[in-house]
Structure formats: structure tokens, C-alpha cells
Design a protein around this motif. Sequence first.
Motif, PDB file in Angstrom:
ATOM      1  N   LEU A 267       0.916  -1.490   0.038  1.00  0.00           N
ATOM      2  CA  LEU A 267       0.044   0.052  -0.002  1.00  0.00           C
ATOM      3  C   LEU A 267       0.640   1.335   0.026  1.00  0.00           C
ATOM      4  O   LEU A 267       2.184   1.133   0.473  1.00  0.00           O
ATOM      5  N   HIS A 268       0.297   2.303  -0.586  1.00  0.00           N
ATOM      6  CA  HIS A 268       1.038   3.710  -0.622  1.00  0.00           C
ATOM      7  C   HIS A 268       1.762   4.064   0.676  1.00  0.00           C
ATOM      8  O   HIS A 268       2.763   4.494   0.411  1.00  0.00           O
ATOM      9  N   ASP A 269       1.181   3.809   1.923  1.00  0.00           N
ATOM     10  CA  ASP A 269       1.821   4.334   3.092  1.00  0.00           C
ATOM     11  C   ASP A 269       2.608   3.387   3.555  1.00  0.00           C
ATOM     12  O   ASP A 269       3.178   3.576   4.861  1.00  0.00           O
ATOM     13  N   ASP A 270       2.970   1.962   3.373  1.00  0.00           N
ATOM     14  CA  ASP A 270       3.604   0.845   3.766  1.00  0.00           C
ATOM     15  C   ASP A 270       5.224   1.589   3.689  1.00  0.00           C
ATOM     16  O   ASP A 270       5.699   2.393   3.123  1.00  0.00           O
ATOM     17  N   PRO A 271       5.765   1.520   4.863  1.00  0.00           N
ATOM     18  CA  PRO A 271       7.156   1.843   5.146  1.00  0.00           C
ATOM     19  C   PRO A 271       8.178   1.282   3.948  1.00  0.00           C
ATOM     20  O   PRO A 271       7.992   0.322   3.658  1.00  0.00           O
ATOM     21  N   PRO A 272       9.039   2.205   3.387  1.00  0.00           N
ATOM     22  CA  PRO A 272       9.579   1.872   2.188  1.00  0.00           C
ATOM     23  C   PRO A 272      10.528   0.639   2.446  1.00  0.00           C
ATOM     24  O   PRO A 272      10.792  -0.162   1.512  1.00  0.00           O
ATOM     25  N   ASP A 273      11.258   0.477   3.685  1.00  0.00           N
ATOM     26  CA  ASP A 273      11.793  -0.508   3.889  1.00  0.00           C
ATOM     27  C   ASP A 273      11.317  -2.001   3.695  1.00  0.00           C
ATOM     28  O   ASP A 273      11.793  -2.849   3.191  1.00  0.00           O
ATOM     29  N   THR A 274       9.915  -1.996   4.231  1.00  0.00           N
ATOM     30  CA  THR A 274       9.292  -3.261   3.999  1.00  0.00           C
ATOM     31  C   THR A 274       8.803  -3.487   2.632  1.00  0.00           C
ATOM     32  O   THR A 274       8.808  -4.615   2.445  1.00  0.00           O
ATOM     33  N   VAL A 275       8.604  -2.372   1.984  1.00  0.00           N
ATOM     34  CA  VAL A 275       8.351  -2.477   0.598  1.00  0.00           C
ATOM     35  C   VAL A 275       9.374  -3.124  -0.045  1.00  0.00           C
ATOM     36  O   VAL A 275       9.161  -4.308  -0.799  1.00  0.00           O
ATOM     37  N   ALA A 276      10.719  -2.712   0.172  1.00  0.00           N
ATOM     38  CA  ALA A 276      11.812  -3.481  -0.401  1.00  0.00           C
ATOM     39  C   ALA A 276      11.856  -5.045   0.185  1.00  0.00           C
ATOM     40  O   ALA A 276      12.274  -5.992  -0.493  1.00  0.00           O
ATOM     41  N   GLN A 277      11.811  -5.156   1.347  1.00  0.00           N
ATOM     42  CA  GLN A 277      11.836  -6.611   1.819  1.00  0.00           C
ATOM     43  C   GLN A 277      10.588  -7.605   1.097  1.00  0.00           C
ATOM     44  O   GLN A 277      11.104  -8.670   1.102  1.00  0.00           O
ATOM     45  N   LYS A 278       9.556  -6.813   1.200  1.00  0.00           N
ATOM     46  CA  LYS A 278       8.472  -7.676   0.626  1.00  0.00           C
ATOM     47  C   LYS A 278       8.802  -8.107  -0.885  1.00  0.00           C
ATOM     48  O   LYS A 278       8.863  -9.233  -1.347  1.00  0.00           O
ATOM     49  N   SER A 279       9.470  -7.224  -1.771  1.00  0.00           N
ATOM     50  CA  SER A 279       9.865  -7.400  -2.988  1.00  0.00           C
ATOM     51  C   SER A 279      10.629  -8.543  -2.947  1.00  0.00           C
ATOM     52  O   SER A 279      10.710  -9.361  -4.204  1.00  0.00           O
ATOM     53  N   LEU A 280      11.790  -8.550  -2.123  1.00  0.00           N
ATOM     54  CA  LEU A 280      12.864  -9.281  -2.310  1.00  0.00           C
ATOM     55  C   LEU A 280      12.418 -10.815  -1.787  1.00  0.00           C
ATOM     56  O   LEU A 280      12.580 -11.843  -2.472  1.00  0.00           O
ATOM     57  N   ARG A 281      11.744 -10.868  -0.587  1.00  0.00           N
ATOM     58  CA  ARG A 281      11.206 -12.142  -0.013  1.00  0.00           C
ATOM     59  C   ARG A 281      10.148 -12.745  -0.961  1.00  0.00           C
ATOM     60  O   ARG A 281      10.206 -13.958  -0.585  1.00  0.00           O
ATOM     61  N   ARG A 282       9.518 -12.095  -1.761  1.00  0.00           N
ATOM     62  CA  ARG A 282       8.676 -12.894  -2.319  1.00  0.00           C
ATOM     63  C   ARG A 282       9.200 -13.908  -3.367  1.00  0.00           C
ATOM     64  O   ARG A 282       8.719 -14.975  -3.737  1.00  0.00           O
ATOM     65  N   ALA A 283      10.498 -13.342  -3.787  1.00  0.00           N
ATOM     66  CA  ALA A 283      11.295 -13.813  -4.878  1.00  0.00           C
ATOM     67  C   ALA A 283      11.888 -15.082  -4.169  1.00  0.00           C
ATOM     68  O   ALA A 283      12.048 -16.424  -4.630  1.00  0.00           O
ATOM     69  N   LEU A 284      12.430 -14.812  -3.064  1.00  0.00           N
ATOM     70  CA  LEU A 284      13.169 -15.714  -2.322  1.00  0.00           C
ATOM     71  C   LEU A 284      12.307 -16.865  -1.707  1.00  0.00           C
ATOM     72  O   LEU A 284      12.849 -17.938  -1.812  1.00  0.00           O
TER      73      LEU A 284
END
Length: 334
Positions: free
Chosen positions: A63-80
Amino acid sequence: MTAQVDQSVAWDEFELIEKVFAPLARNLPGAFGLKDDVAALPPKAGHELVLKTDSTIESVHFLHDDPPDTVAQKSLRRALSDIAAKASTPAAYLLAIALPAGVSRAWIERFAQGLATDQAQYGIALVGGETSRTPGPLTITVTAIGWVREGRLLRRSGAKPGHDVWMTGTVGDAEAGLCLLKGEAVLEDAAAREFLVRRFRVPEPRLEFGIALGGVASAAIDISDGLIADLGHIAEVSTVNIQVALDRIVLSPGLSALWGTSQKTLLRAASGGDDYEIAFTASVDARDAIVAAAKRTRTRVTRIGSVADGTGEVVLTDSTGSTISAAREGYRHF
Ligand code: ADP
Ligand code: MG
């Protein structure tokens, strides 16, 4: 003279690559500090290369207001998570980021901090990517690169009648977390709310346990579309039926606090997406090895059903053993 300068964007593509992304590539010589057009990795003897790409899109996966560090972690972890479910070890990743106008330098820096945290946790490095602007939503595409020992890759095929069906962790939490963030559900208990929201924002790929499943499980998949839908993929590719006892599906205390433990909640938990747990099958002989691997890697595993003759169906049963007909489908983008 530049005719139009967008004052809201205080960054430039090449400066971003050099200052924000290149430090994340420091530990891998073949990334050439992101100063070349490609990266080069030496092959690993006795291993196969494992590749997976996932796009993470604003308003779809975060979501737009999600903290940017968690957006990064989710992006990476989905592939991992896919790498984990295939009994593979991640080594590196590529990052393609499409930024809409108005994303600040501070947002991108916090995003990069999230990547740095996870790189340290998983022992991986950034090896390249693409940075562009988009008129559309913020989109992050991560391509994960891993290795698996020859012959150890876990496939969706391989489930045989008589095998057990297992799941790691709990399901349904991420969907509940998303409902809470969207204001579609309310939970007074702050700790439980925090837990569910975190399950949506920062999934836990089961990497250590996944590797332990290599040579032990007969088929595996990461749960991203929902437990029932993803078991359906195993059933289809393995040409078997998968029987799941609904009341064996594990709910977290947080989810139970929100929605109770009724059959309706169990069905919803087994249909919601974004869990990033592993569903797998294994022969009955493998039970002790699975329990030992779970203990060693501090992973919760639960036996939830069995594989039967069939042509690709998932059959749900209630506590009396009767078939539940209302099997809901998992999350579908289209
Ligand atoms: P090209 O013009 O050849 O496509 P770029 O100028 O886009 O190359 O990128 C230069 C280098 O920076 C390449 O090695 C590319 O992989 C890397 N790179 C670009 N964007 C990113 C990013 N977001 N994350 C990691 N590496 C990136
Ligand atoms: Mg080039």
C-alpha cells in the motif's frame, strides 16, 4: 537550457545507481560495482542455476503508506520464497524499479536500507537491474538467482498416492493484515494487529527449512495464491488428488483473535494469498526427517492431509471426514 525541470524529484538515474544501489553490490566482484552493462557469476560445480522473477506493485502487493524498507523486503522475499520452496539457496538478485513522479530521494534511500538488511540476513548481493520512471504505479521487479545441488530441485510434480501433505507456519495472516490496513477489519489487541500487519508487509521465506526438504519431500510449492490454490497446482502437475483436513490447518493466535476458528475462518485462511509458507508432500517414511528438520530450523510444520489417486483436485474434509463442497479458489490477478 532544460525546458522543464521537475522540482519534486531530487534524483537522477545514474546518481541513484552509483550512490544508492552500487553499495548493495559491493560484496560480489562479478557485479563490477554496477559500473558495467552486465554482471557475471562463476558457475558453482555440481549445482544447477535456479531463477525466479516477481513484480511487486503498489496497490496490488503493498500500500502507498507502507514503510519503504518493508516494501523492499517484501519485493525481495517474494522471490526468495520461491527459491526456498525449491530447496535452493539464493546467491544474488537483480532489481528493476519503475518510479512514478513524486517518489522522494528519502523514500528510495529507506527502500535501499530494507534491501541492505535482508542482504545481510540472507547472505545475498545485488548484481544489477534497471531504474526507470513510469506514468503508472511504483513497480519493483526482483529476479532472484540461486543454486541447488544437482538432482535436489523440488518440483510441483512428484506427489504420489499415499504421501502425506504438509504446511509450514500459519496461513491467512497476510490477508487479515491487509484487511486491517485497509480498514475493512478492526482489532483492538495492538500486538495481534501488529503481528498480522507485519505478516502482510514482511513475509518470512522458509529458506533453511526449504533446503532441508531437498531429497526429503516429493513435491513442494510456496504458498502465494492461497493454500488450496497452491496445493491445486501440485495436484494438477502430479496428476493426483490432495485431501486436506480443514481443521488441521494452522491459524495464528492473531488471526484467531480477529476472526475466531470457525470453518468459515479456516476456509478463508486457506484461500487468502501472500502467506509465503511452503506446502509440500512427502512419503510416510520421511516423517521423522521432516520433524527433525523443522526442529533444527525452528520452523513450525503440520501434517494436514494426504495424497490420493485422482486427476488434480483438492478435496477438503471437515472434522467428521465429510467432504466440504465450498472449496474457494485462491487469489487470482486475472
Ligand atoms: P543499460 O543502459 O546498459 O541498460 P543502465 O545504465 O541502465 O544500463 O545500468 C547501468 C548498470 O547499473 C547496469 O549494470 C545495471 O545492471 C545497473 N543498474 C541499473 N539500475 C539498477 C538498479 N535499480 N539496481 C541495481 N542495478 C542497477
Ligand atoms: Mg548498457
